[in-house]
Scaffold this active site. Structure first.
Site, PDB file in Angstrom:
ATOM      1  N   CYS A   1       1.031  -1.317   0.037  1.00 14.27           N
ATOM      2  CA  CYS A   1       0.097  -0.165  -0.081  1.00 14.27           C
ATOM      3  C   CYS A   1       0.843   1.388   0.053  1.00 14.27           C
ATOM      4  O   CYS A   1       1.897   1.248   0.716  1.00 14.27           O
ATOM      5  CB  CYS A   1      -1.036   0.035   1.216  1.00 14.27           C
ATOM      6  SG  CYS A   1      -1.768   1.525   1.584  1.00 14.27           S
ATOM      7  N   PRO A   2       0.532   2.426  -0.643  1.00 17.39           N
ATOM      8  CA  PRO A   2      -0.597   2.449  -1.592  1.00 17.39           C
ATOM      9  C   PRO A   2      -0.344   2.171  -3.015  1.00 17.39           C
ATOM     10  O   PRO A   2      -1.130   2.549  -3.949  1.00 17.39           O
ATOM     11  CB  PRO A   2      -1.018   4.046  -1.310  1.00 17.39           C
ATOM     12  CG  PRO A   2       0.683   4.524  -1.362  1.00 17.39           C
ATOM     13  CD  PRO A   2       1.334   3.578  -0.635  1.00 17.39           C
TER      14      PRO A   2
END
Lengths: 191, 131
Positions: free
Chosen positions: A17-18
């Site tokens: 992430c992200p």
């Protein structure tokens, strides 16, 4: 298992992430409205993230398949077809179709959404022919039978119904609004 | 239409940097308009040299391995990605003056401004975050 066709496949495996979201955003720019993107990721948070991302950007999250450590997410790019004028004269609403199915009438339900949309959830015993393949696959349909055409909101099914009428099918009925509000029996990957 | 996200980055550790840039890039990828005001130690996050070697919090150094294993992008990479997606970086003029730093010491593409520059963006923001 059902064939799950995506127009574009994005490999986001091994990314944290992200990054899966950032890559998805970039990939979405390059595909056409109405097409399906498959995002392959190993980040376990990507399932909730991509669903939320789709909701807030207006794209259609179809579902996620888990294959070992890999999550395959399917997202359909928003089509902007909400305001198209429907032209096929024969229409019926969801409830009436549901009653016909409950009464076990011998009818054909034709689902013209993309295969990935169909795979995640469809009316039990419906046939899948995506709108884009309809013309080549007319031979699979019986002109003598009543054909009830369904999609998500009634627009693609309207185009499909027009196409069928043009090709000599006389008993074609467009179902409104379609799967977005369907409350009857379905078959889905997740149940 | 699009949501506006206003972020204040006022701390200069590695964890602080990830918090700021992860939220900022995720928001930008979700079609939100994002501005980050870098002030005091937060300026380290966009300093060309400092942001390559931001410190872990004391006693947490063992997480370095976790970062490598999870294939997390580096802070300079995340900063570049954020800029590429249209995130606005505002460096605090006052802090720069106090620390004797020029705009050239920071990554390309930043704006330099005072508190009002940020407040003007933040006044109608839907989400405001401080790190």
């Amino acid at each position: 298992m059902n064939s799950m066709k995506a127009n574009v496949i994005l490999d986001a495996k091994g990314l944290a992430c992200p990054m899966p979201i950032v890559k998805t955003k970039k990939a979405m720019v390059g595909i056409e409205a109405g097409q399906v993107l498959e995002v392959q990721a190993t980040d376990k948070g990507s399932k909730a993230d991509l669903k939320a991302w789709s909701d807030s950007t207006g794209h259609q999250y179809l579902g996620t398949l888990e294959e070992g450590d890999v999550l395959k997410h399917y997202i359909r790019k928003s089509s902007g077809d909400e305001s198209i004028e429907r032209k096929h004269p024969n229409v019926m609403n969801n409830d009436e179709l549901e009653k016909k199915l409950e009464a076990r009438e011998n009818i054909v339900v034709l689902d013209v959404r993309e295969t990935a949309e169909y795979a995640f959830n469809h009316i039990t015993n419906s046939i899948s022919i995506p709108l884009g393949e309809l013309e080549q696959r007319l031979g699979e349909l019986d002109k003598e039978k009543e054909i009830y055409v369904v999609c998500r909101t009634g627009n693609r099914s309207d185009l499909a119904a027009q196409k069928l009428a043009e090709k000599g099918f006389t008993k074609v009925i467009n179902i409104l609004p379609g799967m977005s509000k369907w409350s009857g029996k379905t078959t889905s990957l997740n149940n | 239409m699009n949501k506006k996200v206003a972020i204040i980055a006022s701390n200069g550790g590695l964890f602080d940097a990830y918090k700021v840039f992860n939220i900022a890039t995720a928001a930008a990828a979700t079609d939100q308009e994002v501005a980050i005001f870098f002030t005091f130690e937060g300026l380290n996050l966009i300093h060309k040299n400092a942001n390559k070697q931001l410190p872990m919090p004391e006693g947490k150094e063992h997480f370095a391995e976790g970062f490598a294993n999870a294939n997390v992008p580096t802070i300079p990479e995340l900063a570049e990605m954020a800029l590429e997606m249209g995130v606005k970086f505002i460096g605090c003029q006052m802090t720069m003056d106090v620390m004797g730093l020029e705009k050239e010491a920071f990554v390309d593409g930043i704006e330099v401004g005072g508190a009002v520059t940020f407040l003007d963006f933040a006044k109608d923001a839907d989400i405001t975050l401080t790190f």
